[in-house]
Design a protein around this motif. Structure first.
Motif, PDB file in Angstrom:
ATOM      1  N   GLN A 382       0.826  -1.206   0.000  1.00  0.00           N
ATOM      2  CA  GLN A 382       0.000   0.000   0.000  1.00  0.00           C
ATOM      3  C   GLN A 382       0.861   1.258   0.000  1.00  0.00           C
ATOM      4  N   ASP A 385       2.409   1.839  -3.444  1.00  0.00           N
ATOM      5  CA  ASP A 385       1.446   2.406  -4.392  1.00  0.00           C
ATOM      6  C   ASP A 385       1.401   3.923  -4.302  1.00  0.00           C
ATOM      7  N   ALA A 478      -7.327  -4.508   2.207  1.00  0.00           N
ATOM      8  CA  ALA A 478      -7.801  -3.128   2.135  1.00  0.00           C
ATOM      9  C   ALA A 478      -9.186  -2.981   2.745  1.00  0.00           C
TER      10      ALA A 478
END
Length: 499
Positions: A382, A385, A478
């Motif tokens: 995450q 990203d 997520a």
């Protein structure tokens, strides 16, 4: 006669020191363990006199006698965890415990107050992003407001490395990199203190003198020489925060280079070609002159694996790794949200807590350990990203993997499999103390600026056959945090019994 430099790093769970030659060869190593204190939920502290200075004294005492006959110790540099805060008296002694970096979330009210006072847009323009538990300014305001007796006694404030440098030299100075993590006190564009904002945080407390991370701040005093064994008059180089020092020593210095540190937390540092802002990542000054970096970090990594080891009977890590290797990818439906100390990037939620989802009676110790590694890796994915192409590169260059968690191979392989990114583990991955030694060598001219001590190492490539599985796990990961956030909040609000 050849010159040696001494690099010292103060980490979350231990301090480490190296004697290094001008060609980067390590002559001797010393390590000293310590522990942080978690006195109440949301606070993380250390004893700066005992754990920071005490470790430095012990490590110097062990290594200085190992300088080979005929060689000369040319400089010393200390790096350390950060951004941290310790108030000191006129003698340079710590007043109360040192407040640690983003895992200490005590100053939430001060974060909100300073954001409202200064403005979110103005903070992003000057500091590169908003205030959070990683910002030092709110913790300074907290100390000023909540511990007035200590504040009134204080003659100065320090971070970890500057505290040690001050004990060695008697000089109060802070390197530009560490200063750029003292939001909202530092202006990234002007590379100077925001003197108009400082009174709102510090009152009349003075700001430290700013220096480069590779700049000599002073020399070892006779008093410091007596307790450390260092030669009086030895140059002391400023240093910086440990993750950036580790990147420096690992050769992460070109625009686009990105380091992933496997430590008590996971931390990523990427070198920028110019000043760029990409909230919620942190933009800071780099260690090389005029450079900038982006960074982000999770709140738990190695601390989670250590907790799992203790939880499962304290078996050796080698055994846990062997059991986890025998478990297939995905841990047979087990998913861990590794927020045992809240979370920094990307959710920035001090109230976040760990979750283990999918447990059945057939899951064992190896499943739990593998799922823990995968949970950490999913958090790293995450953060990756968020970096995107912020550095102006396609992001396909292998990550440089450093830190104690790179040993054993399983954790790095899991991260590559989950993220789809290749990693290079340097052949001489000896930690931030190696970067500290390089700063010392550059600071006194033992080596020229820009010297690269890194050496090619092992390449870890992702298993592309697992891409579909980990895409599904990433989607579940997520969803797990928002789905459990309110429940965790209700649990956290329940009365706590005395222990």
């Amino acid at each position: 006669m050849s010159d040696l430099v001494l690099g010292v790093d103060i980490g979350t769970s231990s301090s480490k020191a190296l004697l290094v030659r001008a060609d980067g060869d390590v002559v001797a190593v010393a390590v000293r363990a310590h522990h942080m204190s978690l006195p109440v939920p949301g606070r993380a502290e250390m004893d700066a006199d005992a754990d920071w200075w005490g470790d430095v004294v012990a490590l110097c005492g062990e290594l200085v006698p190992q300088v080979p006959a005929g060689d000369r110790l040319a400089a010393v540099c200390t790096t350390g965890i950060g951004p941290c805060l310790v108030l000191v008296d006129e003698d340079g002694r710590a007043i109360g415990p040192a407040v640690l970096y983003g895992i200490d979330v005590r100053a939430g009210e001060e974060v909100d107050e300073l954001t409202a006072l200064l403005g979110a847009e103005a903070l992003e323009e000057r500091c590169g992003g908003g205030l959070s538990s990683q910002s030092l300014g709110p913790k300074l305001l907290w100390a000023r407001r909540r511990t007035p007796e200590a504040w009134d006694r204080a003659s100065a404030w320090h971070g970890c490395s500057s505290f040690v440098a001050a004990r060695m030299t008697g000089e109060t100075a802070l390197d530009h990199h560490s200063a750029s993590q003292c939001d909202p006190l530092y202006d990234l564009r002007s590379r100077d203190w925001s003197r108009d904002w400082a009174p709102a945080v510090l009152g009349d407390m003075p700001l430290p003198r700013l220096v480069r991370p590779d700049e000599v701040v002073g020399v070892v005093t006779s008093a410091a020489a007596e307790v450390t064994g260092l030669p009086a008059g030895l140059p002391v180089v400023a240093g910086a925060v440990d993750a950036w020092a580790e990147a420096h020593g690992a050769g992460v210095r070109r625009p686009g280079d990105l380091m992933l540190m496997y430590g008590s937390t996971s931390f990523l540092v990427q070198v920028l070609p110019e000043l760029r802002r990409r909230p919620p990542l942190w933009t800071t000054c780099g260690l090389d002159a005029g450079s900038y970096t982006l960074s982000g970090g999770t709140a738990t990594a190695g601390s989670l694996t250590a907790w799992l080891q203790q939880l499962t009977g304290g078996v050796p890590f080698e055994q846990l790794l062997a059991e986890a290797r025998a478990v297939p990818a995905g841990a047979e439906g087990l998913l861990v949200l590794p927020y045992l100390a809240g979370e920094r990037t990307p959710v920035f939620d001090a109230g976040a807590r760990g979750v283990v989802a999918g447990l059945t009676l057939r899951h064992g110790r190896g499943h739990l350990y593998r799922a823990g590694l995968e949970g950490i890796a999913l958090g790293v994915a995450q953060v990756l990203d968020l970096f995107g192409t912020a550095a102006g590169t396609p992001g396909e260059r292998p990550l440089v993997a450093v830190g104690g968690g790179t040993r054993g191979g399983l954790w790095t392989q899991v991260v590559s499999d989950v993220t789809g990114r290749a990693q290079v583990v340097p052949a001489q991955a000896v930690g931030a103390s190696y970067g500290a030694a390089l700063l010392a060598a550059e600071g006194v001219g033992v080596v020229p600026p820009g010297t690269d001590w890194s050496r090619p190492g092992v390449l870890v490539e992702p298993d592309t056959s697992l891409r579909g599985l980990y895409d599904e796990l990433a989607a579940a990961f997520a969803d797990l945090y928002p789905a459990t956030r309110d429940i965790v909040g209700r649990l956290s609000a329940l009365p706590r019994g005395e222990t």
